[in-house]
Enzyme design. Structure first.
Site, PDB file in Angstrom:
ATOM      1  N   GLY A  46       0.836  -1.196   0.000  1.00  0.00           N
ATOM      2  CA  GLY A  46       0.000   0.000   0.000  1.00  0.00           C
ATOM      3  C   GLY A  46       0.869   1.243   0.000  1.00  0.00           C
ATOM      4  O   GLY A  46       2.052   1.183   0.368  1.00  0.00           O
ATOM      5  N   GLN A  51       3.431   9.927   0.860  1.00  0.00           N
ATOM      6  CA  GLN A  51       4.696   9.198   1.010  1.00  0.00           C
ATOM      7  C   GLN A  51       5.666   9.464  -0.144  1.00  0.00           C
ATOM      8  O   GLN A  51       6.848   9.179  -0.028  1.00  0.00           O
ATOM      9  CB  GLN A  51       4.443   7.696   1.163  1.00  0.00           C
ATOM     10  CG  GLN A  51       3.779   7.352   2.493  1.00  0.00           C
ATOM     11  CD  GLN A  51       3.533   5.872   2.628  1.00  0.00           C
ATOM     12  OE1 GLN A  51       2.553   5.350   2.107  1.00  0.00           O
ATOM     13  NE2 GLN A  51       4.423   5.177   3.314  1.00  0.00           N
ATOM     14  N   CYS A  94       5.882  -0.003   7.554  1.00  0.00           N
ATOM     15  CA  CYS A  94       5.560   1.170   6.742  1.00  0.00           C
ATOM     16  C   CYS A  94       6.759   1.514   5.877  1.00  0.00           C
ATOM     17  O   CYS A  94       7.889   1.520   6.369  1.00  0.00           O
ATOM     18  CB  CYS A  94       5.214   2.341   7.670  1.00  0.00           C
ATOM     19  SG  CYS A  94       4.797   3.842   6.781  1.00  0.00           S
ATOM     20  N   LEU A  95       6.499   1.797   4.600  1.00  0.00           N
ATOM     21  CA  LEU A  95       7.604   2.136   3.700  1.00  0.00           C
ATOM     22  C   LEU A  95       8.313   3.418   4.135  1.00  0.00           C
ATOM     23  O   LEU A  95       9.441   3.652   3.748  1.00  0.00           O
ATOM     24  CB  LEU A  95       7.087   2.283   2.261  1.00  0.00           C
ATOM     25  CG  LEU A  95       6.597   0.983   1.602  1.00  0.00           C
ATOM     26  CD1 LEU A  95       5.921   1.275   0.274  1.00  0.00           C
ATOM     27  CD2 LEU A  95       7.750   0.000   1.416  1.00  0.00           C
ATOM     28  N   HIS A 136      -4.475   2.087   7.747  1.00  0.00           N
ATOM     29  CA  HIS A 136      -3.077   2.546   7.759  1.00  0.00           C
ATOM     30  C   HIS A 136      -2.865   3.649   6.711  1.00  0.00           C
ATOM     31  O   HIS A 136      -2.269   4.687   7.001  1.00  0.00           O
ATOM     32  CB  HIS A 136      -2.162   1.338   7.488  1.00  0.00           C
ATOM     33  CG  HIS A 136      -0.697   1.646   7.431  1.00  0.00           C
ATOM     34  ND1 HIS A 136       0.208   1.127   8.328  1.00  0.00           N
ATOM     35  CD2 HIS A 136       0.035   2.408   6.576  1.00  0.00           C
ATOM     36  CE1 HIS A 136       1.426   1.573   8.037  1.00  0.00           C
ATOM     37  NE2 HIS A 136       1.354   2.343   6.966  1.00  0.00           N
ATOM     38  N   GLU A 137      -3.391   3.422   5.502  1.00  0.00           N
ATOM     39  CA  GLU A 137      -3.175   4.396   4.421  1.00  0.00           C
ATOM     40  C   GLU A 137      -4.016   5.659   4.626  1.00  0.00           C
ATOM     41  O   GLU A 137      -3.551   6.767   4.355  1.00  0.00           O
ATOM     42  CB  GLU A 137      -3.495   3.772   3.056  1.00  0.00           C
ATOM     43  CG  GLU A 137      -2.679   2.540   2.688  1.00  0.00           C
ATOM     44  CD  GLU A 137      -1.181   2.723   2.811  1.00  0.00           C
ATOM     45  OE1 GLU A 137      -0.685   3.862   2.719  1.00  0.00           O
ATOM     46  OE2 GLU A 137      -0.499   1.714   3.040  1.00  0.00           O
ATOM     47  N   HIS A 140      -2.327   7.955   6.830  1.00  0.00           N
ATOM     48  CA  HIS A 140      -1.287   8.756   6.164  1.00  0.00           C
ATOM     49  C   HIS A 140      -1.867  10.056   5.600  1.00  0.00           C
ATOM     50  O   HIS A 140      -1.212  11.099   5.645  1.00  0.00           O
ATOM     51  CB  HIS A 140      -0.660   7.975   5.003  1.00  0.00           C
ATOM     52  CG  HIS A 140       0.486   7.091   5.396  1.00  0.00           C
ATOM     53  ND1 HIS A 140       1.623   7.550   6.023  1.00  0.00           N
ATOM     54  CD2 HIS A 140       0.679   5.755   5.227  1.00  0.00           C
ATOM     55  CE1 HIS A 140       2.470   6.540   6.233  1.00  0.00           C
ATOM     56  NE2 HIS A 140       1.909   5.437   5.768  1.00  0.00           N
TER      57      HIS A 140
END
Ligand code: ZN
Length: 190
Positions: A46, A51, A94-95, A136-137, A140
């Site tokens: 995702g 990001q 998380c990236l 989660h997204e 963000h």
């Protein structure tokens, strides 16, 4: 299409509240294409637009298993419309916080309203990994990170490691010895 740089904590842009997308136009499609290319290259399951430094309420994901055909999903201006009382726990990554994983408890199921790439209103009910990933997204897009749900002590420690790494290298992940007490990686949610 282009692979874009992924912002890493403590980059302050990750704390921005993203703006709603106003038009489902060609620029949006370019952004979404770049997001998919960046997410697949990472690899992650995702990604939110912030990001890659774009403060727009756009999130993408692909939860297909490794050898299955890709299942790209795009959510424009996503909003959580309902959450279940029942919770579930998932080990998140998380990236933007590479190679750090912690268990996070969230509602097990959610209903999300969003626009598709044509700008049409849609609604999805999700449980399990999809529900976790959506939450989660969407977090963000509101400047919230999964480490906000872990203990203050753990959060302070991880922030310290990444701040140190950013000072040494101008950004990036800490050296592996700084992360040595982490569990074996599962995967980055995004
Ligand atoms: Zn993330």
């Amino acid at each position: 299409m282009a692979v874009r740089d992924i912002l890493i904590i403590p980059d302050k842009r990750l704390r921005l509240r993203s703006e709603p997308v106003k038009a489902a136009d060609a620029r949006l499609r370019v952004l979404v294409d770049d997001m998919f290319e960046t997410m697949y290259a990472a690899p992650g399951i995702g990604l939110a637009a912030i990001q890659i430094g774009v403060a727009q309420r756009v999130i993408i994901m692909d939860l297909a298993k490794k050898d299955d055909p890709p299942e790209p999903q795009v959510f424009i201006n996503p909003e959580v419309a309902w959450v279940s009382d029942e919770k579930s726990t998932y080990e998140e990554g998380c990236l933007s916080i590479p190679e750090y994983y912690e268990e996070v408890e969230r509602p097990r199921a959610v209903k999300v309203k969003y626009l598709d790439l044509e700008g049409k209103p849609q609604e999805i009910e999700a449980a399990g990994l999809l529900a976790t990933c959506l939450q989660h997204e969407i977090d963000h897009t509101n400047g919230v990170l999964f480490i906000d749900y872990i203990s203050k002590l753990k959060r302070t420690m991880v922030m310290k490691r990444f701040k140190k790494a950013a000072k040494q290298t101008g950004g990036g992940k800490p050296k592996s010895e700084d992360l040595s007490d982490d569990k074996e990686p599962s995967h980055h949610i995004g």
